[in-house]
Design a protein around this motif. Structure first.
Motif, short mmCIF file in Angstrom:
data_model
loop_
_atom_site.label_atom_id
_atom_site.label_comp_id
_atom_site.label_asym_id
_atom_site.label_seq_id
_atom_site.Cartn_x
_atom_site.Cartn_y
_atom_site.Cartn_z
N LEU A 280 29.99 44.72 41.13
CA LEU A 280 30.73 43.81 41.33
C LEU A 280 31.71 43.98 42.46
O LEU A 280 32.22 45.08 42.58
N ILE A 281 31.74 42.92 43.31
CA ILE A 281 32.54 43.04 44.47
C ILE A 281 33.60 42.09 44.46
O ILE A 281 33.37 40.67 44.16
N VAL A 282 34.83 42.30 44.89
CA VAL A 282 35.64 41.50 44.71
C VAL A 282 36.60 41.55 46.03
O VAL A 282 36.94 42.84 46.11
N LEU A 283 36.92 40.47 46.64
CA LEU A 283 37.52 40.68 48.15
C LEU A 283 38.66 39.59 48.05
O LEU A 283 38.48 38.41 47.83
N PRO B 82 39.16 53.41 36.35
CA PRO B 82 38.31 52.27 35.82
C PRO B 82 38.84 50.87 35.78
O PRO B 82 40.20 51.02 35.96
N ILE B 83 38.20 50.08 35.55
CA ILE B 83 38.66 48.60 35.48
C ILE B 83 38.16 47.92 34.32
O ILE B 83 36.89 48.37 34.06
N SER B 84 38.89 46.93 33.70
CA SER B 84 38.25 46.18 32.58
C SER B 84 39.37 44.98 32.55
O SER B 84 40.63 45.26 32.89
N GLY B 85 38.85 43.72 32.09
CA GLY B 85 39.75 42.76 31.87
C GLY B 85 39.95 42.23 33.30
O GLY B 85 39.50 42.18 34.36
N THR B 86 41.58 41.76 33.21
CA THR B 86 41.95 41.18 34.61
C THR B 86 42.19 42.31 35.77
O THR B 86 42.74 43.65 35.28
N ILE B 87 41.60 42.00 36.96
CA ILE B 87 41.68 42.89 37.96
C ILE B 87 42.68 42.81 38.65
O ILE B 87 42.78 41.58 39.36
N SER B 88 43.67 43.53 39.06
CA SER B 88 44.87 43.27 40.34
C SER B 88 44.35 43.89 41.59
O SER B 88 43.88 45.03 41.38
N ARG C 131 48.43 38.46 50.52
CA ARG C 131 49.32 38.81 49.32
C ARG C 131 48.64 39.39 47.99
O ARG C 131 47.23 39.10 47.98
N PRO C 132 49.21 39.85 47.03
CA PRO C 132 48.41 40.21 45.83
C PRO C 132 47.61 39.30 45.13
O PRO C 132 48.10 38.01 45.26
N CYS C 133 46.47 39.43 44.75
CA CYS C 133 45.71 38.45 43.86
C CYS C 133 45.19 38.86 42.39
O CYS C 133 45.20 40.39 42.37
N TYR C 134 44.97 38.23 41.58
CA TYR C 134 44.21 38.70 40.13
C TYR C 134 42.99 38.05 39.86
O TYR C 134 42.95 36.87 40.01
N PHE C 135 42.20 38.69 39.70
CA PHE C 135 40.59 38.18 39.14
C PHE C 135 40.63 38.49 37.57
O PHE C 135 40.58 39.41 37.00
#
Length: 535
Positions: free
Chosen positions: A481-484, A516-522, A489-493
């Motif tokens: 998964l790539i999130v850019l 580790p990440i899960s759920g909402t990604i900051s 400013r901060p963002c939330y996925f």
């Protein structure tokens, strides 16, 4: 969509790196880069993880357009060395399991090329029809309203023969007549000459210009012209570019490359996606990679970029392989366009999208456009249109190798000035710094090389909002998964339809790697992450 089970060739799996030879490395102390200089830096490119090296023109030229005005297609300009230097470069590239791509300029020659010298010698010369000669209108004006990219009319009056010749670019770059079978034969033989020497492919300059309207119809006015742009854009090049017959020429060129083992052809084409994809040709018998300049042309806006990526993926013909470009010798550098803090995010986008990435020398360091004083401008586009500050010199300055005088590029005065910060922004200072942009590029490239999912895997968009883009890459059991975050400013996925969990493999913030990440990604401002998803 290309399936990951099919065979992929080197130009699909590898990364292409553009070398502007005047500016890469000087070996003989004249302040201008050369072939021996490139050869001396191959170990750096191998260390970085480059597969294909695209070298801008190195052929004999009066340098009216810095090598894109060629006077002999089959030898080397003495400024860059001799043929034995080229042979040595090619040998050393192949010895490192890399590939060499040459810049081919088939649309036009120099006015000093023997072909044009013959063509202009008289109206009945056998080579007269190798170029585009036409009579004036009854009032003596040019045959039509076509404009030169470098300013003014695209028609130049030749007093001795009393006709105009056409030049899409500089007056010293007359366009060849590709409707003439003799021209086709001559230029295809140029390709064979270099392919026989062992080059691995060509980047074909201004491919969409190669055929012009036979009726010479006037181009229509551009209703959206911006006076800050090139004057050339006052008209829409409806009849002077992208004619239907150009695809027949591209097919001929493809047939030549296909007659050799695993060679390739890139097409330089500045057109909307709907027209660009036609250059793949019927049944993919056109250019292997019609250059996709979307990342060069669009505003740095998450929703516009995501929409364009989807449009491009959807427009590709079956089996058509995508490609992406961030910078080149004609456009401002990516770090100057999006800023230092977003340049790493841009690199992550380039190196994780599906397809072949191409980047420009020095982008891996965060090199920026360098202000060139008017009296030092050398680019003909800038010299011909001085009031609009459209010189391309700022993006062509010497490679910054180390903190010594002239940045390790030369022992003499370089042909273009260096930035004031070159002692801090260079290969030597960044190579061993884990927080540097160079280290970030190399880490991304290494992960891409190790993981088929990132190299040749399928692409699927996941999410876009006003700040962020998210997508997945997948091959076999591996999925990323790539999130850019394309803002400061901060963002939330927070994905709606699928819960993602895994570990951050790479982040623009080094400290987050391994988290580790899960759920909402900051995400912090200017952060991009590559997440290795749990299987």
């Amino acid at each position: 969509m290309e399936k990951t089970t099919s065979k992929h060739l080197w130009w699909q799996e590898g990364i292409i790196y553009q070398v502007y030879p005047r500016s890469f490395q000087d070996s003989d102390g004249d302040g201008i880069g050369d072939l021996r200089g490139i050869t001396s830096r191959l170990d750096y490119l191998k260390w970085l993880g480059i597969k294909g090296i695209w070298v801008s023109p190195i052929f004999p030229s009066p340098m009216a357009d810095f090598g894109y005005d060629i006077s002999d297609y089959c030898t080397i300009h003495p400024l860059f060395g001799a043929m034995q230097d080229f042979d040595a470069l090619l040998h050393e590239v192949h010895a490192r399991d890399m590939k060499l791509i040459l810049d081919l300029v088939p649309n036009h020659t120099s006015d000093e090329h023997p072909w044009f010298q013959e063509s202009r010698s008289s109206r009945d010369n056998p080579k007269r029809n190798w170029y585009l000669w036409h009579d004036a209108k009854p009032d003596g004006s040019p045959p039509n309203n076509w404009l030169s990219v470098f300013g003014g009319s695209a028609w130049e009056w030749d007093e001795p023969t009393q006709q105009y010749y056409y030049h899409a670019f500089h007056t010293k770059q007359p366009d060849l007549n590709w409707r003439n079978p003799e021209v086709q034969h001559a230029m295809l033989n140029v390709m064979r000459f270099w392919l026989d020497k062992g080059v691995d492919g060509f980047r074909v300059d201004v491919m969409w210009h190669m055929i012009k309207d036979e009726q010479l119809r006037d181009n229509p006015a551009n209703p959206n012209y911006n006076p800050l742009e090139l004057p050339y854009r006052q008209l829409l090049p409806t009849y002077s570019t992208d004619q239907p017959e150009v695809h027949d020429i591209v097919k001929m060129m493809r047939q030549v490359t296909d007659s050799y083992h695993e060679r390739m052809m890139i097409g330089e084409i500045y057109l909307p996606v709907s027209k660009l994809v036609a250059y793949y040709g019927a049944d993919n018998k056109g250019a292997h990679l019609p250059f996709n300049f979307l990342l060069l042309a669009l505003p740095w806006d998450a929703q516009q970029l995501a929409s364009a990526i989807s449009e491009y993926e959807g427009a590709l013909p079956p089996g058509g392989w995508p490609n992406w470009v961030l910078s080149n010798h004609d456009k401002p550098r990516i770090t100057s366009r999006v800023g230092k803090s977003q340049a790493n995010v841009a690199a992550m986008l380039l190196l994780t999208l599906r397809g072949t990435p191409t980047f420009y020398y020095g982008d891996e360091l965060g090199m920026r456009d360098v202000p060139i004083p008017p009296e030092e401008v050398q680019d003909p586009q800038g010299l011909n249109i001085p009031d609009k500050y459209l010189s391309r010199d700022p993006a062509r300055t010497p490679m910054q190798w180390d903190d010594s005088d002239h940045a390790g590029f030369t022992v003499a005065k370089p042909w273009l000035r260096l930035p004031e910060n070159f002692r801090k922004v260079n290969v030597k200072t960044q190579q061993d710094d884990p927080y540097s942009m160079l280290s970030f590029y190399r880490k991304l490239i290494r992960l891409r090389q190790e993981e088929p999912a990132l190299r040749i895997g399928d692409y699927a968009p996941v999410y876009t909002d006003s700040q962020a883009i998210a997508y997945t890459r997948e091959a076999g059991e591996k999925r990323f998964l790539i999130v850019l975050n394309l803002t400061h400013r901060p963002c939330y996925f927070n994905p709606e339809h699928e819960a993602f969990s895994g570990t951050i493999a790479i982040s623009t913030y080094l400290e987050r790697e391994g988290t580790p990440i899960s759920g909402t990604i900051s995400l912090s401002g200017d952060e991009g992450i590559v997440v290795r998803l749990a299987s």
